[in-house]
Design an enzyme around this catalytic site. Structure first.
Site, PDB file in Angstrom:
ATOM      1  N   ASP A 134       0.682  -8.531 -31.094  1.00 35.73           N
ATOM      2  CA  ASP A 134       0.453  -8.595 -29.642  1.00 35.73           C
ATOM      3  C   ASP A 134      -0.197  -9.915 -29.240  1.00 35.73           C
ATOM      4  O   ASP A 134      -0.315 -10.208 -28.051  1.00 35.73           O
ATOM      5  CB  ASP A 134      -0.408  -7.414 -29.159  1.00 35.73           C
ATOM      6  CG  ASP A 134      -1.673  -7.237 -29.982  1.00 35.73           C
ATOM      7  OD1 ASP A 134      -1.557  -6.983 -31.193  1.00 35.73           O
ATOM      8  OD2 ASP A 134      -2.773  -7.383 -29.423  1.00 35.73           O
ATOM      9  N   GLY A 164      -5.400  -4.642 -21.335  1.00 34.84           N
ATOM     10  CA  GLY A 164      -6.503  -3.701 -21.111  1.00 34.84           C
ATOM     11  C   GLY A 164      -7.633  -4.304 -20.302  1.00 34.84           C
ATOM     12  O   GLY A 164      -8.504  -3.591 -19.806  1.00 34.84           O
ATOM     13  N   ASP A 168     -14.283  -1.543 -21.282  1.00 33.31           N
ATOM     14  CA  ASP A 168     -14.784  -1.731 -19.913  1.00 33.31           C
ATOM     15  C   ASP A 168     -13.931  -2.688 -19.083  1.00 33.31           C
ATOM     16  O   ASP A 168     -14.208  -2.916 -17.909  1.00 33.31           O
ATOM     17  CB  ASP A 168     -16.250  -2.211 -19.956  1.00 33.31           C
ATOM     18  CG  ASP A 168     -16.408  -3.511 -20.762  1.00 33.31           C
ATOM     19  OD1 ASP A 168     -15.384  -4.121 -21.113  1.00 33.31           O
ATOM     20  OD2 ASP A 168     -17.562  -3.898 -21.037  1.00 33.31           O
ATOM     21  N   ASP A 191      -4.867 -16.656 -26.700  1.00 27.59           N
ATOM     22  CA  ASP A 191      -5.783 -15.533 -26.913  1.00 27.59           C
ATOM     23  C   ASP A 191      -6.792 -15.831 -28.027  1.00 27.59           C
ATOM     24  O   ASP A 191      -6.613 -15.449 -29.177  1.00 27.59           O
ATOM     25  CB  ASP A 191      -5.008 -14.244 -27.220  1.00 27.59           C
ATOM     26  CG  ASP A 191      -5.809 -13.025 -26.780  1.00 27.59           C
ATOM     27  OD1 ASP A 191      -6.979 -13.199 -26.410  1.00 27.59           O
ATOM     28  OD2 ASP A 191      -5.277 -11.903 -26.815  1.00 27.59           O
TER      29      ASP A 191
HETATM   30  P1  AMP Z   1      -7.476  -8.795 -28.267  1.00 29.80           P
HETATM   31  O1  AMP Z   1      -8.106  -8.524 -29.587  1.00 29.80           O
HETATM   32  O2  AMP Z   1      -8.348  -9.544 -27.287  1.00 29.80           O
HETATM   33  O3  AMP Z   1      -6.120  -9.389 -28.396  1.00 29.80           O
HETATM   34  O4  AMP Z   1      -7.307  -7.355 -27.585  1.00 29.80           O
HETATM   35  C1  AMP Z   1      -6.559  -6.318 -28.149  1.00 29.80           C
HETATM   36  C2  AMP Z   1      -6.314  -5.262 -27.103  1.00 29.80           C
HETATM   37  O5  AMP Z   1      -7.527  -4.636 -26.704  1.00 29.80           O
HETATM   38  C3  AMP Z   1      -5.655  -5.781 -25.851  1.00 29.80           C
HETATM   39  O6  AMP Z   1      -4.739  -4.805 -25.427  1.00 29.80           O
HETATM   40  C4  AMP Z   1      -6.820  -5.920 -24.912  1.00 29.80           C
HETATM   41  O7  AMP Z   1      -6.410  -5.852 -23.570  1.00 29.80           O
HETATM   42  C5  AMP Z   1      -7.704  -4.750 -25.301  1.00 29.80           C
HETATM   43  N1  AMP Z   1      -9.130  -4.990 -25.029  1.00 29.80           N
HETATM   44  C6  AMP Z   1      -9.954  -5.826 -25.688  1.00 29.80           C
HETATM   45  N2  AMP Z   1     -11.202  -5.797 -25.162  1.00 29.80           N
HETATM   46  C7  AMP Z   1     -11.173  -4.906 -24.137  1.00 29.80           C
HETATM   47  C8  AMP Z   1     -12.127  -4.422 -23.193  1.00 29.80           C
HETATM   48  N3  AMP Z   1     -13.391  -4.859 -23.184  1.00 29.80           N
HETATM   49  N4  AMP Z   1     -11.714  -3.505 -22.291  1.00 29.80           N
HETATM   50  C9  AMP Z   1     -10.453  -3.083 -22.273  1.00 29.80           C
HETATM   51  N5  AMP Z   1      -9.503  -3.484 -23.126  1.00 29.80           N
HETATM   52  C10 AMP Z   1      -9.837  -4.386 -24.053  1.00 29.80           C
HETATM   53 MG    MG Z   2      -4.718 -10.100 -27.278  1.00 35.26          MG
END
Ligand code: AMP
Ligand code: MG
Length: 485
Positions: A265, A102, A135, A275
Site C-alpha cells: 500500500d 485512514g 484517530d 509516504d
Molecule cells: P502507513 O503506515 O502510514 O502507510 O499507514 C498504514 C495504514 O494505516 C493506512 O491505511 C493509514 O491511513 C492508516 N493509519 C495510520 N495511522 C493512522 C491514524 N492515526 N488514524 C487512522 N488511520 C491511520
Molecule cells: Mg501508507
C-alpha cells in the site's frame, strides 16, 4: 472546480482553489473511493510552505498568502469532493483487507505547468471509513519528518513526492513512539499518483477484473500515456513499472536511504517514492540496518529493499493477470536486477566523482568502496561529503594525498582497506587529464551535499520546537537542504 461551502468571495480569490483541477480519479466512479469530510481543527498555524513547488503549479509565491495556505489546507474551505481512496495491501507479508486512506484523502488533482497531473494528498486530516481504531491524525513531528525526507530525497535525485505545506492543528495526540501528549499537524503532499499496488490488490480480492481493467486503462492514460493504444500496451506498462521501481530502489540505496515500510500500500503505481514514516538515512553501511522499531525481523532493512520491491512487483502480477499474460510479466520482472544494477552503478560512480561510467577499474572501485565502507563503519554520508569537501587535484599526485585533509583519515589510522582504496582512487585519477579534475570536484559536490538528514540531525531541530517552539533550526535545515549545501 467545485466551490461549494464558500462563505464569501474570499475563497474564490484563493489561488489554490483556482488551479487547473481535473476530476481524473473521481470520474472513475465511486468504486474506488469514499467521499469524506475533513476534521475541524481547534487551531491552524502555518509551519511550512513549500514555495519552491509553487511555480510548478503555475503560482507566484508572492501572490500566495499564508492565509491562502491555511484556508485551503487547514480549514479545507471551498473544495469538494474530498476522496478517501480505497486500497488493501500486504503489510509485512500479511494481506490486510482493512486498509484505505485512514487519515488522509485526495484533496484534488491538478494539471501543472509541466503538463503532468499531480495529486494533492492529505495526511492527518481526520477520520475516514478506513481509520479503524486510529484517530485520523498526524503528529507534528511526523509531518515535519515527512517534509524533510521528501526535500532531502528530491535534492539527492530520488523520484519522490514533495510536501506542499504543513499546518499545526492544535490537538494533543497519544502515540507509543513519541513522548505523549504530542502536537498535531496536517500535511499536504504533491505526488504523481496515490494509486498504489494495493489499489489493484483490493479489486482482485473482491474479484472485480472489470474494475481492474478500468483502473489499468486509467493509469496508462494518465501516467504511461506514451504507451496508450499500442497493441501490447498492458505488458509494456508492467515492464516500464518494473524499470521505474528498480531505478527508484537504486536511488534509495545510493542515497543511503531506508524507507522502512515497504508494504504494497506504500508502493505507487507510477514508481515514485512516497509516504515517509519511520524512515532513516543509514548512519554507516550496514546491510541489516532496520529503520522501523516494529520491523522485528528486519524484513525491510536497508539491503532487503531491492528484493522486497521485486517481490511486491511479483505480488502485483496476481491482480494484473486478469489483463496481462503472466508469463510475459515474469519475463519483464526478470529484467529487474539488470535495471537496478545499471542505475546503482551509475549513481555510485557519480557519488565517487565520475560522470563517465566506462573506465578501467570502475567496477573494482565500486566493490572496494562498499567493502571499505562496510568494514570500517565510517559514516556512509560522511565519507562522500568529506570527499566532496576536501577533494583536490593534488590527489592525482600520490595516493597519500587522497582524503589526507579529511576528518575521516585520522580516525581510520592504518587501515589496509583504506590504503588500498586511496591507491586505487589515485590510480583512477591518473586515467584522467589534470584539466578534468575540476569536473570531478563539481560532480562530487553536486552528488554529495554536506547537510545529511541523519536521525540526530532531525532530533536536534525537533528539540527547540518541542522545548521552546523555536522553528529557526528547522527552517535553516530545510533551506540548507533545498540549497544543496
Ligand atoms: P502507513 O503506515 O502510514 O502507510 O499507514 C498504514 C495504514 O494505516 C493506512 O491505511 C493509514 O491511513 C492508516 N493509519 C495510520 N495511522 C493512522 C491514524 N492515526 N488514524 C487512522 N488511520 C491511520
Ligand atoms: Mg501508507
Amino acid at each position: 472546480m467545485n466551490l461549494t461551502d464558500t462563505p464569501d468571495n474570499e475563497n474564490s480569490l484563493n489561488p489554490f482553489l483556482r488551479l487547473n483541477y481535473e476530476p481524473a480519479l473521481e470520474s472513475l466512479g465511486n468504486d474506488y473511493y469514499d467521499e469524506v469530510v475533513a476534521a475541524d481543527f481547534p487551531q491552524h498555524i502555518l509551519r511550512w510552505r513549500n514555495d519552491s513547488l509553487l511555480p510548478l503549479l503555475g503560482l507566484n509565491a508572492k501572490a500566495v498568502t499564508d492565509a491562502d495556505f491555511i484556508n485551503a489546507f487547514g480549514k479545507f474551505q471551498g473544495r469538494k469532493p474530498l476522496l478517501a481512496l480505497r486500497y488493501h495491501g500486504y503489510q509485512f507479508g500479511e494481506y490486510n483487507p482493512n486498509l484505505g486512506d485512514g487519515r488522509g484523502f485526495l484533496y484534488g488533482q491538478v494539471r501543472a505547468t509541466d503538463g503532468e497531473l499531480y495529486d494533492f494528498g492529505t495526511k492527518g486530516s481526520g477520520r475516514t471509513p478506513y481509520s479503524r481504531g486510529g484517530d485520523g491524525m498526524l503528529t507534528l513531528k511526523g509531518g515535519l519528518r515527512e517534509v524533510l525526507a521528501a526535500e532531502a530525497l528530491h535534492q539527492l535525485g530520488v523520484k519522490t513526492s514533495r510536501c506542499l505545506t504543513m499546518i499545526e492543528t492544535g490537538l494533543s495526540l497519544w502515540r507509543g513512539d513519541e513522548p505523549s501528549p504530542t502536537r498535531s499537524s496536517v500535511m499536504v503532499r504533491v505526488n504523481s499518483s496515490h494509486i498504489r499496488f494495493g489499489t489493484f490488490e483490493r479489486l482482485h480480492y473482491f474479484q472485480r477484473p472489470d474494475l481492474i481493467q478500468k483502473l489499468l486503462d486509467h493509469v496508462i492514460e494518465y501516467y504511461y500515456r506514451h504507451l496508450m493504444g499500442k497493441p501490447d500496451q498492458y505488458v509494456l506498462f508492467y515492464a516500464e513499472l518494473v524499470q521505474r521501481v528498480a531505478e527508484l530502489v537504486a536511488q534509495w540505496m545510493a542515497a543511503g536511504f531506508c524507507h522502512a515500510v515497504l508494504n504494497t500500500d506504500n508502493m505507487s503505481i507510477t514508481g515514485e517514492s512516497f509516504d515517509y514514516g519511520p524512515y532513516a538515512f543509514i548512519p554507516t553501511y550496514d546491510p541489516y540496518f532496520t529503520a522501523a522499531y516494529f520491523d522485528y525481523y528486519s524484513r525491510y532493512c536497508y539491503s532487503h529493499q531491492p528484493s522486497i520491491c521485486q517481490l511486491n512487483l511479483e505480488l502485483l502480477q496476481e491482480p494484473l493477470k486478469a489483463i496481462i499474460d503472466k508469463t510475459e510479466m515474469e519475463v519483464a520482472l526478470g529484467r529487474f536486477n539488470k535495471y537496478y544494477l545499471a542505475e546503482y552503478r551509475s549513481l555510485m560512480l557519480k557519488k565517487l566523482g565520475f560522470e563517465q561510467l566506462e573506465f578501467p577499474e570502475a567496477d573494482e572501485l565500486l566493490k572496494l568502496t562498499i567493502h571499505f565502507l562496510q568494514d570500517s563503519q565510517v559514516g556512509y554520508h560522511q565519507f562522500f561529503s568529506e570527499m566532496a569537501r576536501t577533494f583536490s587535484p593534488k590527489w592525482r599526485d600520490e595516493p597519500g594525498m587522497v582524503l589526507n585533509n579529511s576528518h575521516i583519515a585520522p580516525a581510520l589510522g592504518t587501515s589496509n582497506l583504506f590504503d588500498n582504496w586511496c591507491v586505487l582512487y589515485h590510480k583512477i585519477l591518473n586515467n584522467f587529464h589534470p584539466e578534468q579534475m575540476d569536473i570531478i570536484a563539481q560532480t562530487l559536490a553536486q552528488q554529495n551535499p554536506q547537510t545529511v538528514l541523519l536521525r540526530p540531525v532531525i532530533e536536534s531541530i525537533w528539540e527547540p520546537i518541542a522545548q521552546e517552539d523555536n522553528w529557526q533550526p528547522f527552517n535553516d535545515l530545510v533551506n540548507k537542504i533545498q540549497s544543496k549545501l
